[in-house]
Design a protein around this motif. Structure first.
Motif, PDB file in Angstrom:
ATOM      1  N   GLN A   1       0.829  -1.205   0.000  1.00 38.73           N
ATOM      2  CA  GLN A   1       0.000   0.000   0.000  1.00 38.73           C
ATOM      3  C   GLN A   1       0.861   1.253   0.000  1.00 38.73           C
ATOM      4  OE1 GLN A   1      -3.407  -0.081  -0.319  1.00 38.73           O
ATOM      5  NE2 GLN A   1      -3.107   2.113  -0.704  1.00 38.73           N
ATOM      6  N   ASN A   2       1.961   1.218   0.750  1.00 37.43           N
ATOM      7  CA  ASN A   2       2.892   2.350   0.750  1.00 37.43           C
ATOM      8  C   ASN A   2       3.486   2.561  -0.641  1.00 37.43           C
ATOM      9  OD1 ASN A   2       2.504   2.865   3.472  1.00 37.43           O
ATOM     10  ND2 ASN A   2       4.195   1.528   4.102  1.00 37.43           N
ATOM     11  N   ILE A   3       3.806   1.443  -1.311  1.00 32.70           N
ATOM     12  CA  ILE A   3       4.325   1.549  -2.675  1.00 32.70           C
ATOM     13  C   ILE A   3       3.282   2.157  -3.603  1.00 32.70           C
ATOM     14  CG2 ILE A   3       5.104   0.211  -4.670  1.00 32.70           C
ATOM     15  CD1 ILE A   3       6.349  -1.770  -2.713  1.00 32.70           C
ATOM     16  N   ILE A   4       2.034   1.660  -3.457  1.00 30.91           N
ATOM     17  CA  ILE A   4       0.954   2.153  -4.322  1.00 30.91           C
ATOM     18  C   ILE A   4       0.671   3.632  -4.051  1.00 30.91           C
ATOM     19  CG2 ILE A   4      -1.507   1.911  -4.833  1.00 30.91           C
ATOM     20  CD1 ILE A   4      -1.135  -1.118  -4.233  1.00 30.91           C
ATOM     21  N   ASP A   5       0.732   4.008  -2.772  1.00 31.37           N
ATOM     22  CA  ASP A   5       0.475   5.414  -2.417  1.00 31.37           C
ATOM     23  C   ASP A   5       1.639   6.323  -2.782  1.00 31.37           C
ATOM     24  OD1 ASP A   5      -1.970   4.650  -1.449  1.00 31.37           O
ATOM     25  OD2 ASP A   5      -1.307   4.516   0.646  1.00 31.37           O
TER      26      ASP A   5
ATOM     27  N   ASN B   1      28.441   8.135 -11.192  1.00 36.58           N
ATOM     28  CA  ASN B   1      28.287   6.758 -10.669  1.00 36.58           C
ATOM     29  C   ASN B   1      27.927   6.767  -9.189  1.00 36.58           C
ATOM     30  OD1 ASN B   1      28.845   5.454 -13.108  1.00 36.58           O
ATOM     31  ND2 ASN B   1      31.065   5.609 -12.777  1.00 36.58           N
ATOM     32  N   THR B   2      28.520   7.719  -8.440  1.00 35.45           N
ATOM     33  CA  THR B   2      28.171   7.825  -7.017  1.00 35.45           C
ATOM     34  C   THR B   2      26.699   8.169  -6.835  1.00 35.45           C
ATOM     35  OG1 THR B   2      30.418   8.520  -6.478  1.00 35.45           O
ATOM     36  CG2 THR B   2      28.714   9.002  -4.866  1.00 35.45           C
ATOM     37  N   ASN B   3      26.227   9.063  -7.681  1.00 37.03           N
ATOM     38  CA  ASN B   3      24.816   9.445  -7.614  1.00 37.03           C
ATOM     39  C   ASN B   3      23.903   8.247  -7.908  1.00 37.03           C
ATOM     40  OD1 ASN B   3      22.354  10.520  -9.548  1.00 37.03           O
ATOM     41  ND2 ASN B   3      22.611  11.740  -7.675  1.00 37.03           N
ATOM     42  N   LEU B   4      24.297   7.446  -8.892  1.00 38.10           N
ATOM     43  CA  LEU B   4      23.495   6.234  -9.198  1.00 38.10           C
ATOM     44  C   LEU B   4      23.461   5.276  -8.013  1.00 38.10           C
ATOM     45  CD1 LEU B   4      24.545   5.419 -12.891  1.00 38.10           C
ATOM     46  CD2 LEU B   4      22.505   6.622 -12.084  1.00 38.10           C
ATOM     47  N   GLU B   5      24.610   5.148  -7.347  1.00 41.27           N
ATOM     48  CA  GLU B   5      24.662   4.292  -6.163  1.00 41.27           C
ATOM     49  C   GLU B   5      23.736   4.818  -5.075  1.00 41.27           C
ATOM     50  OE1 GLU B   5      26.156   1.485  -5.550  1.00 41.27           O
ATOM     51  OE2 GLU B   5      27.248   1.277  -7.445  1.00 41.27           O
ATOM     52  N   ASN B   6      23.743   6.141  -4.885  1.00 47.17           N
ATOM     53  CA  ASN B   6      22.948   6.741  -3.805  1.00 47.17           C
ATOM     54  C   ASN B   6      21.445   6.589  -4.030  1.00 47.17           C
ATOM     55  OD1 ASN B   6      25.278   7.538  -2.483  1.00 47.17           O
ATOM     56  ND2 ASN B   6      25.296   9.592  -3.408  1.00 47.17           N
ATOM     57  N   VAL B   7      21.009   6.645  -5.258  1.00 54.22           N
ATOM     58  CA  VAL B   7      19.563   6.564  -5.532  1.00 54.22           C
ATOM     59  C   VAL B   7      19.121   5.143  -5.869  1.00 54.22           C
ATOM     60  CG1 VAL B   7      19.506   8.936  -6.339  1.00 54.22           C
ATOM     61  CG2 VAL B   7      19.838   7.085  -8.007  1.00 54.22           C
ATOM     62  N   GLY B   8      20.042   4.195  -5.796  1.00 53.04           N
ATOM     63  CA  GLY B   8      19.678   2.798  -6.041  1.00 53.04           C
ATOM     64  C   GLY B   8      19.607   2.426  -7.495  1.00 53.04           C
ATOM     65  N   ALA B   9      20.281   3.139  -8.340  1.00 60.82           N
ATOM     66  CA  ALA B   9      20.241   2.850  -9.777  1.00 60.82           C
ATOM     67  C   ALA B   9      21.584   2.328 -10.261  1.00 60.82           C
ATOM     68  CB  ALA B   9      19.847   4.106 -10.542  1.00 60.82           C
ATOM     69  N   ASN B  10      22.303   1.592  -9.418  1.00 60.48           N
ATOM     70  CA  ASN B  10      23.602   1.059  -9.827  1.00 60.48           C
ATOM     71  C   ASN B  10      23.402  -0.069 -10.833  1.00 60.48           C
ATOM     72  OD1 ASN B  10      22.907  -1.270  -8.294  1.00 60.48           O
ATOM     73  ND2 ASN B  10      23.580  -0.193  -6.459  1.00 60.48           N
ATOM     74  N   SER B  11      24.524  -0.541 -11.327  1.00 59.13           N
ATOM     75  CA  SER B  11      24.447  -1.543 -12.400  1.00 59.13           C
ATOM     76  C   SER B  11      23.822  -2.854 -11.929  1.00 59.13           C
ATOM     77  CB  SER B  11      25.855  -1.805 -12.943  1.00 59.13           C
ATOM     78  OG  SER B  11      26.714  -2.244 -11.887  1.00 59.13           O
ATOM     79  N   ASP B  12      23.941  -3.185 -10.622  1.00 53.73           N
ATOM     80  CA  ASP B  12      23.376  -4.438 -10.107  1.00 53.73           C
ATOM     81  C   ASP B  12      21.871  -4.345  -9.916  1.00 53.73           C
ATOM     82  OD1 ASP B  12      25.863  -5.562 -10.045  1.00 53.73           O
ATOM     83  OD2 ASP B  12      26.248  -4.946  -7.962  1.00 53.73           O
ATOM     84  N   GLY B  13      21.332  -3.158  -9.949  1.00 52.28           N
ATOM     85  CA  GLY B  13      19.893  -3.009  -9.705  1.00 52.28           C
ATOM     86  C   GLY B  13      19.168  -2.394 -10.866  1.00 52.28           C
ATOM     87  N   GLN B  14      19.623  -2.667 -12.066  1.00 56.95           N
ATOM     88  CA  GLN B  14      19.012  -2.042 -13.236  1.00 56.95           C
ATOM     89  C   GLN B  14      17.576  -2.494 -13.456  1.00 56.95           C
ATOM     90  OE1 GLN B  14      20.317   0.455 -15.327  1.00 56.95           O
ATOM     91  NE2 GLN B  14      21.515   0.529 -13.468  1.00 56.95           N
ATOM     92  N   ASN B  15      17.231  -3.688 -12.979  1.00 54.81           N
ATOM     93  CA  ASN B  15      15.882  -4.187 -13.173  1.00 54.81           C
ATOM     94  C   ASN B  15      14.992  -3.952 -11.954  1.00 54.81           C
ATOM     95  OD1 ASN B  15      16.448  -5.161 -15.739  1.00 54.81           O
ATOM     96  ND2 ASN B  15      17.308  -7.061 -14.896  1.00 54.81           N
ATOM     97  N   LEU B  16      15.471  -3.157 -11.007  1.00 53.02           N
ATOM     98  CA  LEU B  16      14.681  -2.854  -9.817  1.00 53.02           C
ATOM     99  C   LEU B  16      14.101  -1.462  -9.937  1.00 53.02           C
ATOM    100  CD1 LEU B  16      17.094  -4.224  -7.068  1.00 53.02           C
ATOM    101  CD2 LEU B  16      15.130  -5.385  -8.100  1.00 53.02           C
ATOM    102  N   VAL B  17      13.219  -1.152  -9.000  1.00 52.08           N
ATOM    103  CA  VAL B  17      12.649   0.198  -8.948  1.00 52.08           C
ATOM    104  C   VAL B  17      12.952   0.785  -7.594  1.00 52.08           C
ATOM    105  CG1 VAL B  17      10.784  -0.267 -10.559  1.00 52.08           C
ATOM    106  CG2 VAL B  17      10.425  -0.667  -8.120  1.00 52.08           C
ATOM    107  N   TYR B  18      13.077   2.064  -7.580  1.00 47.97           N
ATOM    108  CA  TYR B  18      13.341   2.774  -6.321  1.00 47.97           C
ATOM    109  C   TYR B  18      12.073   3.465  -5.883  1.00 47.97           C
ATOM    110  CZ  TYR B  18      15.145   6.151  -3.006  1.00 47.97           C
ATOM    111  OH  TYR B  18      15.358   6.912  -1.893  1.00 47.97           O
ATOM    112  N   LEU B  19      11.648   3.235  -4.625  1.00 46.69           N
ATOM    113  CA  LEU B  19      10.398   3.784  -4.120  1.00 46.69           C
ATOM    114  C   LEU B  19      10.673   5.011  -3.291  1.00 46.69           C
ATOM    115  CD1 LEU B  19       7.359   3.648  -3.483  1.00 46.69           C
ATOM    116  CD2 LEU B  19       7.955   2.210  -1.542  1.00 46.69           C
ATOM    117  N   SER B  20       9.923   6.021  -3.541  1.00 44.45           N
ATOM    118  CA  SER B  20       9.996   7.233  -2.724  1.00 44.45           C
ATOM    119  C   SER B  20       8.595   7.607  -2.324  1.00 44.45           C
ATOM    120  CB  SER B  20      10.630   8.373  -3.511  1.00 44.45           C
ATOM    121  OG  SER B  20      10.644   9.553  -2.727  1.00 44.45           O
ATOM    122  N   SER B  21       8.256   7.499  -1.029  1.00 47.26           N
ATOM    123  CA  SER B  21       6.917   7.844  -0.549  1.00 47.26           C
ATOM    124  C   SER B  21       6.846   9.330  -0.336  1.00 47.26           C
ATOM    125  CB  SER B  21       6.620   7.111   0.773  1.00 47.26           C
ATOM    126  OG  SER B  21       6.671   5.727   0.565  1.00 47.26           O
ATOM    127  N   LEU B  22       5.839   9.932  -0.929  1.00 47.66           N
ATOM    128  CA  LEU B  22       5.678  11.394  -0.818  1.00 47.66           C
ATOM    129  C   LEU B  22       4.461  11.711   0.025  1.00 47.66           C
ATOM    130  CD1 LEU B  22       6.449  12.393  -4.497  1.00 47.66           C
ATOM    131  CD2 LEU B  22       7.999  12.358  -2.533  1.00 47.66           C
TER     132      LEU B  22
END
Length: 446
Positions: free
Chosen positions: A374-378, A425-446
């Motif tokens: 639900q948090n992801i959906i919201d 590359n550091t910025n990608l690491e910080n936001v979870g968009a590194n090369s190992d997580g290319q098929n993942l999504v990063y969630l930010s609850s607003l």
């Protein structure tokens, strides 16, 4: 190094999320999705070029600018309602599946709780039955009629009187048949012997002992024959059938004949002692006229019948006690059986309680997962592959400015570019968009 070479060196190939469709003829009125994406890329590229020009390509400033770029990208993704709905579709479906799973788990838990109540109730019923049976075991010997047991209370006076009478009668029969059998078959009479001494010899067994093994064995065992016949009277009398009545009649006849033989032998020996030359040979006709003959028969046969009747009466009274004993054994076996069932039920209850605890734990975990979904959906789902694509366009614009406008040596320029790439590359690491997580999504609850 020219601008095109730097851009080609840095560009990252994006993985398309959907297969390319055959392009329709372009119209100026309705721009297609391809043109919107290219326009967005160009916007980020131009922003990177512009921001780099303001800071002379400083990589430290690039880090701050990339944070701003991520926030901008996040806000843009939030405004794309249809895209967000598409990204959240899998989470919505999972949430529905989890809710269905909770319903099934809740039903399972309720069923197990119902099983637990039923098993506890069953144990309670068994325990009540055991208490009732124990009370019956204590009360049954005193009040058998209360439990529909057709038996007298305990051992009646008739039983004890019959048993007391049976013992001396048994001793009498043993003494009588030992003496009469010895007198009839082994003893030698003399003129001094009286009738009583001839029939009942006090030393019959000792004399048989001295006479030999056959004699002592015969006179010792012959009373058991008559006792066995008396026992058969009782056995045949239990089942009142025509065949058993015939057998009873034959037993009485056999016993009477045997007693007659003993009496005849003894009377024959006495007759031989007292006969004269004028006396006829001894036969049955003469024997029937002798009082001693009938006395010997009835002293054995009548007492034998009395023994059989007393024995039968004692056994019937004892059977009354056996009825109570049998009923007590039945109840004791029921108590043991119910106790075993209670032990089995207790083990089953432990298993059910464990299953209920596991089900509750699983329900809690599932509800927690539903809350996460639900948090992801919201919230806002940030597709990391898309962010990496647009962030790379921004950095490419940043580096393009360095390559075109910064007037420094080739080595210094390459160092600046390397620092910018490291910051990227550091910025990608910080936001979870590194090369190992290319098929993942990063969630930010607003």
């Amino acid at each position: 190094m020219d601008t095109a070479s730097i851009k080609n060196l840095f560009r990252l190939k994006s993985i398309p999320t959907e297969p390319k469709q055959e392009q329709l003829p372009k119209t100026e009125a309705i721009p297609n999705e391809e043109s919107l994406e290219e326009s967005r890329k160009r916007t980020y590229h131009e922003s990177g070029y512009r921001d780099s020009s303001r800071t002379n390509g400083n990589h430290s400033t690039l880090s701050i600018c990339l944070d701003v770029v991520y926030s901008k990208f996040q806000n843009e993704e939030k405004e794309m309602v249809e895209k967000q709905q598409k990204l959240k579709e899998s989470y919505v479906n999972e949430q529905k599946n989890r809710e269905t799973e909770i319903k099934a788990l809740t039903v399972s838990q309720e069923n197990k709780e119902e099983q637990l109540r039923n098993k506890n109730k069953e144990i309670e019923n068994h325990q009540n039955t055991i208490e009732s049976l124990k009370a019956e075991i204590l009360d049954l010997p005193r009040n058998p009629e209360k439990y529909n047991v057709k038996a007298t209370k305990g051992a009646s006076a008739k039983f004890w009187i019959g048993l007391i009478l049976l013992i001396p009668i048994t001793l009498y029969l043993a003494t009588f048949y030992i003496s009469t059998s010895y007198s009839a078959f082994f003893k030698s009479f003399d003129a001094k012997s009286t009738v009583i001494q001839s029939v009942l010899d006090a030393n019959a067994w000792m004399k048989a002992w001295y006479d030999g093994f056959i004699e002592v064995a015969f006179v010792t065992l012959i009373p058991f024959v008559f006792l066995g016949l008396g026992f058969l009277i009782h056995m045949f009398g239990e089942n009142k059938t025509r065949a058993n009545y015939i057998k009873l009649g034959l037993l009485f006849i056999v016993t009477f004949v045997f007693d007659s033989i003993l009496a005849y032998e003894i009377e024959s020996k006495l007759y031989e002692l007292n006969k004269t030359f004028d006396s006829p040979p001894f036969d049955l006709k003469i024997a029937f006229t002798k009082i001693q003959f009938w006395g010997i028969i009835f002293a054995g046969f009548i007492v034998y019948i009395i023994w059989g009747l007393v024995f039968d009466f004692v056994m019937k009274e004892h059977r009354e006690k056996d009825k109570i004993k049998s009923e007590l054994e039945i109840r004791q076996k029921k108590v043991i059986s119910l106790s075993e069932k209670i032990n089995v039920l207790k083990k089953e209850i432990e298993e059910v309680i464990t299953n209920i605890a596991n089900t509750k734990e699983l329900i809690i975990k599932t509800r927690g997962r539903i809350e996460e979904l639900q948090n992801i959906i919201d919230g806002v789902i940030i597709p990391t592959k898309d962010y990496k694509l647009y962030a790379s366009e921004y950095v490419q614009g940043w580096i393009t400015f360095i390559g075109e406008k910064i007037a420094v040596s080739r080595t210094e320029k390459q160092t600046m570019i390397d620092d910018c790439i490291a910051t990227y590359n550091t910025n990608l690491e910080n936001v979870g968009a590194n090369s190992d997580g290319q098929n993942l999504v990063y969630l930010s609850s607003l």
